[in-house]
Structure formats: C-alpha cells, structure tokens
Scaffold this motif. Structure first.
Motif, PDB file in Angstrom:
ATOM      1  N   ILE A 300       0.868  -1.172   0.000  1.00 36.64           N
ATOM      2  CA  ILE A 300       0.000   0.000   0.000  1.00 36.64           C
ATOM      3  C   ILE A 300       0.907   1.225   0.000  1.00 36.64           C
ATOM      4  CG2 ILE A 300      -1.699   1.351   1.289  1.00 36.64           C
ATOM      5  CD1 ILE A 300      -2.757  -1.282   2.436  1.00 36.64           C
ATOM      6  N   LEU A 301       0.771   2.047  -1.048  1.00 35.95           N
ATOM      7  CA  LEU A 301       1.496   3.321  -1.142  1.00 35.95           C
ATOM      8  C   LEU A 301       0.479   4.421  -0.856  1.00 35.95           C
ATOM      9  CD1 LEU A 301       3.267   2.375  -4.468  1.00 35.95           C
ATOM     10  CD2 LEU A 301       4.391   2.492  -2.247  1.00 35.95           C
ATOM     11  N   ARG A 302       0.723   5.181   0.211  1.00 35.31           N
ATOM     12  CA  ARG A 302      -0.284   6.156   0.656  1.00 35.31           C
ATOM     13  C   ARG A 302       0.365   7.522   0.851  1.00 35.31           C
ATOM     14  NH1 ARG A 302      -3.091   3.909   5.565  1.00 35.31           N
ATOM     15  NH2 ARG A 302      -4.233   2.739   3.971  1.00 35.31           N
ATOM     16  N   GLY A 303      -0.186   8.528   0.172  1.00 33.10           N
ATOM     17  CA  GLY A 303       0.310   9.882   0.334  1.00 33.10           C
ATOM     18  C   GLY A 303      -0.272  10.556   1.558  1.00 33.10           C
ATOM     19  N   SER A 304       0.429  11.553   2.049  1.00 39.90           N
ATOM     20  CA  SER A 304      -0.089  12.303   3.201  1.00 39.90           C
ATOM     21  C   SER A 304      -1.174  13.301   2.794  1.00 39.90           C
ATOM     22  CB  SER A 304       1.056  13.040   3.908  1.00 39.90           C
ATOM     23  OG  SER A 304       1.702  13.923   3.006  1.00 39.90           O
ATOM     24  N   ASP A 305      -1.207  13.674   1.510  1.00 47.16           N
ATOM     25  CA  ASP A 305      -2.290  14.514   0.996  1.00 47.16           C
ATOM     26  C   ASP A 305      -2.258  14.427  -0.533  1.00 47.16           C
ATOM     27  OD1 ASP A 305      -0.905  17.063  -0.251  1.00 47.16           O
ATOM     28  OD2 ASP A 305       0.109  16.687   1.659  1.00 47.16           O
ATOM     29  N   TYR A 306      -3.334  14.880  -1.177  1.00 42.72           N
ATOM     30  CA  TYR A 306      -3.375  14.808  -2.637  1.00 42.72           C
ATOM     31  C   TYR A 306      -3.246  16.180  -3.288  1.00 42.72           C
ATOM     32  CZ  TYR A 306      -8.326  15.116  -1.233  1.00 42.72           C
ATOM     33  OH  TYR A 306      -9.496  15.453  -0.623  1.00 42.72           O
ATOM     34  N   THR A 307      -2.606  17.121  -2.594  1.00 44.29           N
ATOM     35  CA  THR A 307      -2.341  18.429  -3.198  1.00 44.29           C
ATOM     36  C   THR A 307      -0.911  18.557  -3.701  1.00 44.29           C
ATOM     37  OG1 THR A 307      -1.789  19.368  -1.029  1.00 44.29           O
ATOM     38  CG2 THR A 307      -4.081  19.549  -1.771  1.00 44.29           C
ATOM     39  N   THR A 329      -1.872  -0.957  -3.863  1.00 41.82           N
ATOM     40  CA  THR A 329      -2.831   0.132  -3.735  1.00 41.82           C
ATOM     41  C   THR A 329      -2.032   1.425  -3.664  1.00 41.82           C
ATOM     42  OG1 THR A 329      -4.506  -1.189  -2.585  1.00 41.82           O
ATOM     43  CG2 THR A 329      -4.576   1.190  -2.264  1.00 41.82           C
ATOM     44  N   ALA A 330      -2.385   2.394  -4.518  1.00 35.36           N
ATOM     45  CA  ALA A 330      -1.768   3.730  -4.468  1.00 35.36           C
ATOM     46  C   ALA A 330      -2.895   4.725  -4.260  1.00 35.36           C
ATOM     47  CB  ALA A 330      -1.000   4.020  -5.747  1.00 35.36           C
ATOM     48  N   GLU A 331      -2.848   5.462  -3.155  1.00 35.00           N
ATOM     49  CA  GLU A 331      -3.985   6.302  -2.807  1.00 35.00           C
ATOM     50  C   GLU A 331      -3.529   7.618  -2.183  1.00 35.00           C
ATOM     51  OE1 GLU A 331      -6.192   3.811  -0.165  1.00 35.00           O
ATOM     52  OE2 GLU A 331      -4.762   3.983   1.466  1.00 35.00           O
ATOM     53  N   ILE A 332      -4.361   8.646  -2.403  1.00 35.03           N
ATOM     54  CA  ILE A 332      -4.186   9.984  -1.818  1.00 35.03           C
ATOM     55  C   ILE A 332      -2.876  10.605  -2.325  1.00 35.03           C
ATOM     56  CG2 ILE A 332      -4.418  11.374   0.276  1.00 35.03           C
ATOM     57  CD1 ILE A 332      -5.484   8.911   1.713  1.00 35.03           C
ATOM     58  N   PHE A 333      -2.791  10.777  -3.640  1.00 37.13           N
ATOM     59  CA  PHE A 333      -1.653  11.431  -4.272  1.00 37.13           C
ATOM     60  C   PHE A 333      -2.149  12.499  -5.246  1.00 37.13           C
ATOM     61  CE2 PHE A 333       0.270   7.254  -3.251  1.00 37.13           C
ATOM     62  CZ  PHE A 333       1.405   7.686  -2.577  1.00 37.13           C
ATOM     63  N   ARG A 334      -1.281  13.501  -5.466  1.00 42.38           N
ATOM     64  CA  ARG A 334      -1.544  14.418  -6.566  1.00 42.38           C
ATOM     65  C   ARG A 334      -1.386  13.688  -7.898  1.00 42.38           C
ATOM     66  NH1 ARG A 334       1.519  20.175  -7.921  1.00 42.38           N
ATOM     67  NH2 ARG A 334      -0.265  21.174  -8.972  1.00 42.38           N
ATOM     68  N   GLY A 335      -0.450  12.761  -7.934  1.00 41.36           N
ATOM     69  CA  GLY A 335      -0.253  11.908  -9.093  1.00 41.36           C
ATOM     70  C   GLY A 335       0.613  10.730  -8.705  1.00 41.36           C
ATOM     71  N   VAL A 336       0.448   9.609  -9.404  1.00 42.20           N
ATOM     72  CA  VAL A 336       1.290   8.453  -9.125  1.00 42.20           C
ATOM     73  C   VAL A 336       2.684   8.684  -9.695  1.00 42.20           C
ATOM     74  CG1 VAL A 336       1.606   5.979  -9.499  1.00 42.20           C
ATOM     75  CG2 VAL A 336      -0.681   6.892  -9.029  1.00 42.20           C
ATOM     76  N   CYS A 337       2.759   9.091 -10.957  1.00 36.24           N
ATOM     77  CA  CYS A 337       4.071   9.315 -11.589  1.00 36.24           C
ATOM     78  C   CYS A 337       3.984  10.554 -12.477  1.00 36.24           C
ATOM     79  CB  CYS A 337       4.494   8.098 -12.386  1.00 36.24           C
ATOM     80  SG  CYS A 337       6.136   8.235 -13.142  1.00 36.24           S
TER      81      CYS A 337
END
Length: 446
Positions: A300-307, A329-337
């Motif tokens: 699970i790859l999880r961002g701290s925020d999607y901004t 799972t990649a979630e809560i990102f401004r972008g994956v790549c």
C-alpha cells in the motif's frame, strides 16, 4: 433435352423409393437409455438413474475415471437405477449404460449418464489458501471437533514419501493451527491431519518460488518507521527489499534513486495485511542516472495529501527502463508518476492488478514536459477510482494499453481518459488498446 432430363429424374426417384433398405437387419436395436435424474454424490458414492427401455431385460452399467479408456466397475441390473459405493474421495468419475435385449444382437448402443466428482473426505482440516503458504512453510489449520488432533504429516506428492511428522501441543489445539517449516520451494505436497491413527483430513498444496538475488529482509525490524528510508541509500543495485506485513514505513525525505530495486511484502503466514509505505515526500531519480527497473509489489502506497504528493515526481534528466506497480494500492496522491521539467526517458510504465484511489490533477501518469517521454504505457486488471486524470502526455509514445480495468469517478469533468494534447508530439505509433473496461461516472467538479 429439358423434358428428357426431368423424365429420367422421375424414373430414378421412383425406382429408388421402391428399393427396400437392407441396413436395418431383422429387427431394430433397443433405444439407448435416457437420463432420468442427474448423477448425484454426497460421499464416496455415486447414484444415477435412467428411463426404463421397452424390451430391455437388463442393463449393463460401467464406471470409469479416465473417460472409459479403462473400466473400474461394471454392474448388471434389472432396474433402471445404479449405486456405486466405496469410491475414492474427491475424484471425477464417468458413468455409462446400455440396455440388454433378450436377443443380445439387439442390445442398445452405449448411453453416457454424465460425469461427477465424489465429495471431499469429511474433514476438520482447512485447505491451505495461497496466503497460508510461502516458499518453505505452510499454515495448517483446522476446526476442533471430535477427538483432538495429535499430529500432522507432510508427504511429497510425487511419491507419497513422508517429509515430516509434527506432534500437536495443547497450545496448537487451542489456536487451531500449526506452522510447518523446512519445505522446498515450488514443490507439491500433501498434508494429513491425524487424531491418533485416524485420518481427520488431507489436502494438496504447493509452495511458492523463493526470492532470488540480493535479498534485504527488513521483517525483523518493528516499530521503526524510518528503517526503509534509511536502508535504500546503502543497498546495492539489484536488491529486493522485503517489508513486514502490517508494518508502516515512512518516507519523509525526497529519495533519489539511481539503482534497480524491488520493494515487496515478505511472506507472513499469520499477518495477511500489506505493508504501508506512507509518503509525506516522494521518490525521484538521480540526475544523469540510468536505472534498469524499479518495481513495487504487494504494497500500500499512501500519500499524506493529494495536493502535492507523488510516488514519483521526476525533475531530472535520467533514463529508466521500467517502473512497475504490481498488486499494489496507491492512494491519496496528486499523481502516481509525473515527469516534471527535465528530459526524463522511461521505456515502460506498467500498472497491473492495482487499486488507484483518490488521485488529483496529475492522475496515474503525466508526462508534463515535451522533452520527457514514456514509450510504452500499460494499465491492466486494475481499479481507478476518484481520479481527476488518468494518462496525460506532452510527447509521443510507442504504445498505450488500458485493458480489463474498472474506472469510476474518473476523470474529472472537462478532462480526458487519454490526453495527448501537444501539437506535433501526439502520436502513438502502435495501436492504442482500450478494451474490456467497466466505466462508471466521471468525477464531479464539485
């Protein structure tokens, strides 16, 4: 000529109609039996029945397990029902029948009654699931019922030789499982469960392949969320980094990668949860680096925020052979790549069996400058949910595949699934594939 031809045809048809066929013999065969009720089996037995055949004095019923290359059993009956007993458990059988006449030259032809698998042996043993097997161990579990379990035997499937015999303790009985280790990778085994000398159940299972190459095993470190971040800079190229299931690893600093790496979950027969890589910062590529591949698997790859957070936010000139996300799972990102400002060249960008959730304006992949390029893009067998964009590129590609995906609340209103928007740099030389996808509504601008 026309009248003559019609006359000859009429004479020929008349003479043919007058000839009696000689292929029927003295009397016709009996009709083939017709199934009355489908085959049934609720144990190590099979029942079957057929409609009675007029003129039949008996029936011959045969049983096989190899589509009658060999016959295992034969019954001669004067009733139109059969019952085969004491068969093997959990085995596929076939049944056929023919009607026997007083004059056996008039017997019917063989009629198949169908195929059926006998029931699995009444067992308290649970068949090991893929999550309960790794490369050298198996979690053997059961439900306590009747006499207590006393031992477990592991047999090699190829020759039924005994690999190990393990005694069961009171603690094992209380927890209703035992982990058996010391097995070989990619090998088929049989597990037997015993109460004394009584078999309580058995099941086949196969061990997984072992990880190969340079293995960096972080599963022994718990409660140290920065251990992954500290480890990456000091491991050699080509390493596979094993993360502990259920553990969280923090990426707090931007990490520049200049080496081939695989990040994956190590096996844990007691903890099924994927490791979490929590990213308040992102990965980048070292300027001028050439990297063969970077793979994320079973995480699970999880961002701290999607901004402002990405998995990759590449702002350097570099070359990468492959970036791959497998069963993640990649979630809560401004972008994956995202390739941001310098000529980053990526040959293959691959997403397979992933869940991509809550992605902001840079979506799954954005080539954000026309000096960067991603040659081959493949997103398959995945779910994309609440994503403002999916694929955006300001440069050409060789191929683009989005197949067998479920896409819902994506893209955001006014955006496109696939957006090659820069004039003169918007070619995909091989056909674009967008098939077998389930598409829901777009993402609301509100």
């Amino acid at each position: 000529m026309k009248k003559l031809f019609i006359g000859l045809m009429a004479i020929t048809m008349f003479m043919t109609a007058c000839n009696k066929p000689d292929s029927l013999g003295e009397a016709p065969r009996l009709f083939r039996p017709v199934v009355k009720e489908e085959l049934t089996s609720e144990g190590n037995w099979i029942k079957g029945s057929w409609q009675p055949v007029k003129g039949a004095v008996s029936y011959t019923v045969q049983l096989s397990a190899d589509t009658f290359r060999t016959v295992l059993a034969t019954q001669i009956l004067d009733t139109s029902a059969v019952f085969f007993q004491n068969l093997a458990w959990d085995k596929l059988y076939q049944v056929q029948v023919k009607a026997i006449a007083e004059d056996t030259t008039h017997n019917s032809k063989i009629s198949p009654l169908g195929s059926i698998r006998t029931a699995r042996f009444p067992s308290i043993l649970n068949v090991p699931t893929p999550a309960e097997v790794n490369d050298n161990s198996v979690k053997v579990s059961w439900t306590n019922s009747g006499d207590p379990v006393t031992s477990i035997k592991i047999l090699l499937h190829s020759d039924s030789s005994v690999v190990s015999t393990t005694a069961i303790t009171a603690g094992d009985i209380s927890s209703q499982y035992k982990i058996i280790s010391g097995l070989n990778p990619t090998t088929l085994y049989i597990v037997y469960l015993y109460s004394g000398t009584t078999i309580r159940g058995w099941a086949d299972f196969s061990t997984n392949a072992s990880f190969s190459g340079n293995i960096i095993d972080l599963r022994g470190f718990t409660g140290r969320p920065l251990v992954l971040q500290d480890t990456i800079p000091i491991v050699p190229s080509g390493s596979t980094i094993l993360l502990k299931r259920g553990e969280t690893y923090n990426i707090t600093n931007a990490i520049n990668l200049d080496k081939t790496l695989i990040f994956t979950a190590g096996s844990d027969l007691l903890v099924p949860d994927q490791p979490i890589v929590f990213m308040s910062n992102n990965f980048n590529i070292t300027a001028g680096a050439t990297v063969d591949s970077i793979v994320f698997s079973d995480l699970i790859l999880r961002g701290s925020d999607y901004t402002a957070k990405y998995v990759f936010n590449i702002n350097t000139a570099c070359t990468v052979g492959k970036i791959r996300f497998e069963s993640c799972t990649a979630e809560i990102f401004r972008g994956v790549c995202r390739t941001q400002s310098q000529p980053a060249m990526i040959n293959n960008f691959i997403v397979n069996k992933c869940i991509l959730d809550s992605l902001s304006g840079y979506g799954v992949l954005t080539v954000d400058v026309n000096t960067s390029k991603v040659n081959n893009i493949s997103i398959t067998n995945s779910t994309i949910y609440k994503a403002e964009k999916i694929v955006t590129s300001k440069n050409n590609s060789n191929s683009l595949i989005i197949d067998n995906c479920t896409i819902n609340e994506a893209p955001r209103g006014g955006n496109y699934f696939i957006d090659y928007s820069t004039a003169g740099a918007q070619d995909v030389t091989m056909p674009i594939s967008f098939k077998n996808n389930i598409i829901g509504s777009g993402k609301s601008n509100a």
